[in-house]
Motif scaffolding. Structure first.
Motif, PDB file in Angstrom:
ATOM      1  N   ASP A 389       0.845  -1.193   0.000  1.00 28.28           N
ATOM      2  CA  ASP A 389       0.000   0.000   0.000  1.00 28.28           C
ATOM      3  C   ASP A 389       0.882   1.245   0.000  1.00 28.28           C
ATOM      4  O   ASP A 389       1.441   1.610   1.047  1.00 28.28           O
ATOM      5  N   VAL A 392       0.584   4.828   2.526  1.00 28.26           N
ATOM      6  CA  VAL A 392       1.085   5.032   3.885  1.00 28.26           C
ATOM      7  C   VAL A 392       2.567   5.389   3.819  1.00 28.26           C
ATOM      8  O   VAL A 392       3.356   4.672   3.199  1.00 28.26           O
ATOM      9  N   PHE A 394       6.483   5.651   4.514  1.00 27.92           N
ATOM     10  CA  PHE A 394       7.501   4.770   5.104  1.00 27.92           C
ATOM     11  C   PHE A 394       8.236   5.533   6.188  1.00 27.92           C
ATOM     12  O   PHE A 394       8.715   6.648   5.971  1.00 27.92           O
ATOM     13  N   ASP A 400       5.236   1.792  11.286  1.00 26.35           N
ATOM     14  CA  ASP A 400       4.554   2.783  10.459  1.00 26.35           C
ATOM     15  C   ASP A 400       3.234   2.313   9.858  1.00 26.35           C
ATOM     16  O   ASP A 400       2.500   3.105   9.255  1.00 26.35           O
ATOM     17  N   ARG A 402       2.756   0.686   7.307  1.00 28.93           N
ATOM     18  CA  ARG A 402       2.843   0.542   5.845  1.00 28.93           C
ATOM     19  C   ARG A 402       2.915  -0.959   5.551  1.00 28.93           C
ATOM     20  O   ARG A 402       3.966  -1.586   5.662  1.00 28.93           O
ATOM     21  N   ASN A 413       4.614  -3.862   8.590  1.00 30.11           N
ATOM     22  CA  ASN A 413       5.213  -2.529   8.646  1.00 30.11           C
ATOM     23  C   ASN A 413       6.371  -2.464   7.659  1.00 30.11           C
ATOM     24  O   ASN A 413       6.932  -3.491   7.266  1.00 30.11           O
ATOM     25  N   TRP A 414       6.709  -1.248   7.259  1.00 34.75           N
ATOM     26  CA  TRP A 414       7.890  -0.956   6.440  1.00 34.75           C
ATOM     27  C   TRP A 414       7.884  -1.700   5.094  1.00 34.75           C
ATOM     28  O   TRP A 414       8.937  -2.007   4.540  1.00 34.75           O
ATOM     29  N   GLN A 416       7.779  -1.959   1.336  1.00 34.76           N
ATOM     30  CA  GLN A 416       8.045  -1.186   0.129  1.00 34.76           C
ATOM     31  C   GLN A 416       8.265  -2.159  -1.019  1.00 34.76           C
ATOM     32  O   GLN A 416       8.902  -3.205  -0.839  1.00 34.76           O
TER      33      GLN A 416
END
Length: 502
Positions: A389, A392, A394, A400, A402, A413-414, A416
């Motif tokens: 996603d 959100v 980073f 976070d 994300r 989380n995190w 990418q």
């Protein structure tokens, strides 16, 4: 040469030296015996990063511990706070629904005082800027409740503790392996020893403190007690922790305690030596760790992800993820990163001896990986990329949120997309640091017999103490535990010998 002592401490790591220092503070004669030579002494402590987790309420609690309280970075550093409630929650997160053990309650309650006491012995600390903080809006933000490590890491800690013990008049004998306890009239009266040349002897003592580690270096015990496949684990630390102290205590009827199927493990370079190597400079000894998986993805030989790399800060996951790698085919995995995060990888990823492959495209990268299902690996990364996603932001300084969407195994989380070349893949395996099963000790560090009474004159600390950790642990707790229970065992043994002399 002196042949009779108030207290003999077996081992020379952090817990052992904490016990020895605490006993010398009470005026008792103390001998430390160490199986290794002087060059290889220090137990597992010498192989650690020197980080210690403890309760603190803010910057004011940390400043008295620092080697350099005038460091200009401190003015723009947010250490936050790490409360007893947070420590409790962190430990409970690894307990598999067990309540806090008595040992865990002790660890939390005495953690700060133990670290302050260690600092009073000349051990100094430094903020872990390179591994526990990220710079954000001009400030250093610490995360995960872990802020300080000893100067010169674990090797510096071991050196400082030996220096403190020597300043108190203590003695250390190297190349002096403990082989069995000596008893008389139901009390421990000394220790049988043997040197590297095979020469045996007996050292008389009013009390013995066993602080010689767990069984992580014993491949047979690992297989029998942790499970099949663990005989293949790399040993991150000393080769000398063969379970000797546990065996000696059990022969006297000591009560087994804790989770013998558990251990601290960590992702390590696949080409790590079978054991740690103290012959390397301390900066080189740490380069085998590979714990930045939270910035990328980890794939096994089937080309599949097998953990939620962003489940939590790596302080709370690396011990479990090291174990998870050991459960994969061939005990191997690959950590894969793209160029967006390359500058965030820790120094061990850029070390001259770090093993990795690099390519400008994902296809070319995966093609270079031996033993992996290449088609599935590419499909896994494609599915992962599509699930990220991007709305959100980073932020590595916080969890976070994300995350991926729609994957059976999320990254929480995190997350990418792995899309910006060049790409790198690091082959890793599981490295074992220490084991969790040991013996039960009382409030004074005395080893408990199966009948519920302490064994007179026998004490234990460090990895020997069971019940501190179960299915993992928050990073930095191990060294703190060594100080807490080492200090207790040393003081307890000193009090016992004082009574025995009266």
């Amino acid at each position: 040469m002196q042949t009779s002592w108030d207290i003999v401490v077996v081992g020379s790591g952090n817990a052992a030296m904490s016990a020895a220092i605490a006993a010398r503070e009470q005026g008792r004669s103390v001998l430390v015996i160490e199986k290794a030579t002087e060059e290889l002494a220090g137990g597992n402590t010498a192989y650690t990063a020197g980080a210690m987790r403890f309760v603190y309420n803010g910057n004011d609690d940390l400043l008295p511990l620092l080697a350099d309280p005038d460091d200009p970075r401190l003015a723009r550093t947010d250490f936050g706070a790490y409360t007893a409630e947070r420590f409790t929650a962190d430990l409970l997160g690894f307990n598999d629904r067990r309540p806090l053990s008595r040992e865990q309650q002790t660890l939390i309650a005495e953690s700060y005082d133990a670290v302050r006491w260690l600092a009073s012995q000349g051990v100094k600390f430094e903020p872990i800027y390179s591994r526990q903080s990220f710079e954000k809006d001009g400030r250093f933000i610490f995360w995960g409740g872990l802020t300080l490590a000893t100067h010169n890491e674990g090797f510096g800690l071991a050196e400082a503790e030996r220096a403190a013990f020597a300043a108190l008049g203590g003695e250390i004998r190297y190349d002096c392996a403990a082989t069995d306890l000596v008893t008389e009239g139901g009390r421990v009266r000394g220790i049988r020893v043997r040197n590297g040349a095979g020469e045996a002897g007996v050292i008389a003592a009013k009390a013995v403190v066993l602080a010689c580690g767990g069984f992580e270096s014993n491949a047979q015990m690992r297989r029998e007690l942790i499970g099949p496949g663990w005989e293949a684990a790399k040993v991150r630390g000393t080769p000398y922790n063969q379970g000797d102290g546990i065996a000696m205590a059990l022969r006297l009827g000591a009560k087994r305690h804790g989770f013998y199927g558990g251990c601290h493990a960590t992702p390590m370079d696949l080409h790590t030596p079978d054991y740690g190597n103290l012959d390397l400079p301390h900066l080189e000894r740490k380069h085998y760790r590979k714990i930045c998986y939270f910035l990328g993805v980890m794939l096994n030989a089937r080309g599949e992800r097998f953990v939620d790399e962003g489940r939590d800060f790596r302080n709370y996951t690396y011990a479990q993820f090291g174990r998870a790698i050991m459960e994969q085919p061939g005990h191997v995995a690959w950590q894969i990163f793209d160029a967006k995060v390359d500058h965030l990888l820790y120094s061990e990823y850029r070390f001259h001896d770090a093993h990795f492959v690099e390519a400008d495209t994902l296809e070319a990268l995966i093609d270079k990986l031996d033993g992996i299902d290449k088609a599935q690996a590419l499909a896994t990364i494609a599915q992962f990329n599509a699930a990220v996603d991007p709305a959100v932001p980073f932020d590595p300084t916080v969890k976070d949120g994300r995350a991926t969407k729609g994957l059976a195994l999320p990254k929480s989380n995190w997350a990418q997309a792995i899309e910006t070349g060049p790409f790198k893949a690091y082959p890793v395996t599981g490295g074992i640091t220490f084991t969790y099963g040991g013996v039960e000790v009382d409030e004074a560090g005395g080893v408990m017999h199966e009948n519920g009474s302490p064994i007179p004159g026998l004490y234990a600390c460090g990895e020997m103490v069971g019940g501190v950790f179960f299915n993992g642990y928050p990073g930095g707790s191990g060294l703190t535990s060594g100080v807490v229970f080492g200090r207790r065992a040393g003081a307890g043994a000193a009090a016992w010998t004082a009574r025995a002399a009266a």
